[in-house]
Write a protein that holds these residues in place. Structure first.
Motif, PDB file in Angstrom:
ATOM      1  N   GLY A  73       0.805  -1.207   0.000  1.00  0.00           N
ATOM      2  CA  GLY A  73       0.000   0.000   0.000  1.00  0.00           C
ATOM      3  C   GLY A  73       0.840   1.259   0.000  1.00  0.00           C
ATOM      4  N   ALA A  74       0.161   2.398   0.033  1.00  0.00           N
ATOM      5  CA  ALA A  74       0.828   3.695  -0.060  1.00  0.00           C
ATOM      6  C   ALA A  74       1.739   3.957   1.116  1.00  0.00           C
ATOM      7  N   GLU A  75       1.455   3.342   2.277  1.00  0.00           N
ATOM      8  CA  GLU A  75       2.302   3.599   3.446  1.00  0.00           C
ATOM      9  C   GLU A  75       3.725   3.103   3.231  1.00  0.00           C
ATOM     10  N   VAL A  76       3.876   2.021   2.466  1.00  0.00           N
ATOM     11  CA  VAL A  76       5.219   1.506   2.191  1.00  0.00           C
ATOM     12  C   VAL A  76       5.943   2.449   1.221  1.00  0.00           C
ATOM     13  N   PHE A  77       5.266   2.852   0.179  1.00  0.00           N
ATOM     14  CA  PHE A  77       5.833   3.821  -0.773  1.00  0.00           C
ATOM     15  C   PHE A  77       6.272   5.085  -0.046  1.00  0.00           C
ATOM     16  N   ASP A  78       5.398   5.611   0.799  1.00  0.00           N
ATOM     17  CA  ASP A  78       5.706   6.852   1.503  1.00  0.00           C
ATOM     18  C   ASP A  78       6.879   6.690   2.471  1.00  0.00           C
ATOM     19  N   ALA A  79       6.978   5.514   3.113  1.00  0.00           N
ATOM     20  CA  ALA A  79       8.047   5.289   4.088  1.00  0.00           C
ATOM     21  C   ALA A  79       9.426   5.423   3.461  1.00  0.00           C
ATOM     22  N   PHE A  80       9.546   5.023   2.195  1.00  0.00           N
ATOM     23  CA  PHE A  80      10.848   5.094   1.526  1.00  0.00           C
ATOM     24  C   PHE A  80      11.038   6.393   0.750  1.00  0.00           C
ATOM     25  N   VAL A  81      10.027   6.792   0.023  1.00  0.00           N
ATOM     26  CA  VAL A  81      10.169   7.963  -0.848  1.00  0.00           C
ATOM     27  C   VAL A  81      10.268   9.251  -0.036  1.00  0.00           C
ATOM     28  N   SER A  82       9.668   9.261   1.164  1.00  0.00           N
ATOM     29  CA  SER A  82       9.790  10.443   2.007  1.00  0.00           C
ATOM     30  C   SER A  82      11.233  10.659   2.467  1.00  0.00           C
ATOM     31  N   GLN A  83      12.011   9.577   2.521  1.00  0.00           N
ATOM     32  CA  GLN A  83      13.419   9.675   2.888  1.00  0.00           C
ATOM     33  C   GLN A  83      14.307   9.963   1.682  1.00  0.00           C
ATOM     34  N   ASN A  84      13.936   9.373   0.539  1.00  0.00           N
ATOM     35  CA  ASN A  84      14.755   9.489  -0.660  1.00  0.00           C
ATOM     36  C   ASN A  84      13.856   9.377  -1.895  1.00  0.00           C
ATOM     37  N   PRO A  85      13.626  10.473  -2.604  1.00  0.00           N
ATOM     38  CA  PRO A  85      12.740  10.431  -3.780  1.00  0.00           C
ATOM     39  C   PRO A  85      13.167   9.408  -4.822  1.00  0.00           C
ATOM     40  N   ALA A  86      14.468   9.076  -4.886  1.00  0.00           N
ATOM     41  CA  ALA A  86      14.947   8.103  -5.864  1.00  0.00           C
ATOM     42  C   ALA A  86      14.410   6.699  -5.589  1.00  0.00           C
ATOM     43  N   ALA A  87      13.913   6.467  -4.373  1.00  0.00           N
ATOM     44  CA  ALA A  87      13.361   5.154  -4.035  1.00  0.00           C
ATOM     45  C   ALA A  87      12.108   4.841  -4.851  1.00  0.00           C
ATOM     46  N   ALA A  88      11.493   5.845  -5.438  1.00  0.00           N
ATOM     47  CA  ALA A  88      10.281   5.621  -6.244  1.00  0.00           C
ATOM     48  C   ALA A  88      10.537   4.675  -7.409  1.00  0.00           C
ATOM     49  N   ALA A  89      11.790   4.598  -7.857  1.00  0.00           N
ATOM     50  CA  ALA A  89      12.127   3.718  -8.980  1.00  0.00           C
ATOM     51  C   ALA A  89      11.947   2.243  -8.631  1.00  0.00           C
ATOM     52  N   ALA A  90      11.861   1.918  -7.341  1.00  0.00           N
ATOM     53  CA  ALA A  90      11.703   0.526  -6.910  1.00  0.00           C
ATOM     54  C   ALA A  90      10.242   0.104  -6.831  1.00  0.00           C
TER      55      ALA A  90
END
Length: 222
Positions: free
Chosen positions: A144-161
């Motif tokens: 869900g979105a909470e997992v996406f937010d947990a990583f992307v909030s720290q590093n926008p480049a994590a969105a590629a995963a």
């Protein structure tokens, strides 16, 4: 892996090594004894009481401390991580004098369990190799979105995963996230990855089966 040894019956069949999975404790202890004998381990594994956190224990004893990572500099001390979709990660110094293991599900990964483990190791980051063990693969692991937010909030480049699937959901590549965080921490020598515990019945998978056993990743200094 899940099969090839052990005495547990369904849904924990057969080589369940997790005492807190719901399996019969006596059977699990029997499986653990078989693990030591079958692989001629130099000592009984130092099991941890894993809680999806970031606490690292250095030179763990036999009392199963509450932690999600461990480090040793003693030869023959067997470190162990239990998983059933989360990612086990092994660290080793190139000189062969230091070893670490970590339990990295998405919560621990986002919270910094890999970085916390490295912080307890003396070797320079460029002299440490990491191995990523079997975990939930991107082809099967929708979050869900909470997992996406947990990583992307720290590093926008994590969105590629992440690959979007439906509103508020995506499939996540834990291996890519781990490699990204390790590279940021200075560890460039990263091996392993590529398995999918959800899609491969050789592995226990909590996401696939809900009630299931636990595999062990074990490592020691020779």
């Amino acid at each position: 892996m899940r099969y090839g040894a052990g005495h547990s019956v369904a849904p924990f069949d057969t080589f369940n090594l997790g005492l807190r999975s719901g399996d019969d404790a006596d059977v699990v202890e029997r499986n653990r004894a078989e693990l030591v004998e079958r692989f001629a381990l130099p000592s009984r594994p130092r099991w941890l009481r894993q809680v999806h956190g970031t606490h690292v224990v250095v030179e763990p004893g036999a009392d199963e401390p509450e932690a999600d990572a461990a480090v040793t500099r003693h030869r023959g001390t067997v470190l162990a991580i239990l998983t059933a979709d989360c990612m086990p990660v092994v660290f080793a110094s190139r000189d062969g004098d230091e070893l670490g293991v970590a339990h990295a599900g998405w919560r621990g990964l986002a919270a910094g369990v890999l970085e916390a483990t490295l912080a307890q190791m003396h070797a320079p980051r460029e002299r440490i190799a990491a191995w990523l063990g079997p975990a939930a693969g991107q082809a099967s692991y929708e979050v869900g979105a909470e997992v996406f937010d947990a990583f992307v909030s720290q590093n926008p480049a994590a969105a590629a995963a992440f690959i979007p699937t439906r509103p508020g959901h995506s499939r996540v590549d834990l291996y890519a996230l781990a490699r990204q965080r390790l590279a940021h921490a200075g560890v460039m020598d990263v091996l392993g990855g590529g398995f999918d515990t959800i899609g491969d019945a050789r592995f226990f998978s909590h996401r696939r089966d809900r009630r299931t056993g636990r595999m062990a990743t074990i490592a020691w200094l020779r």
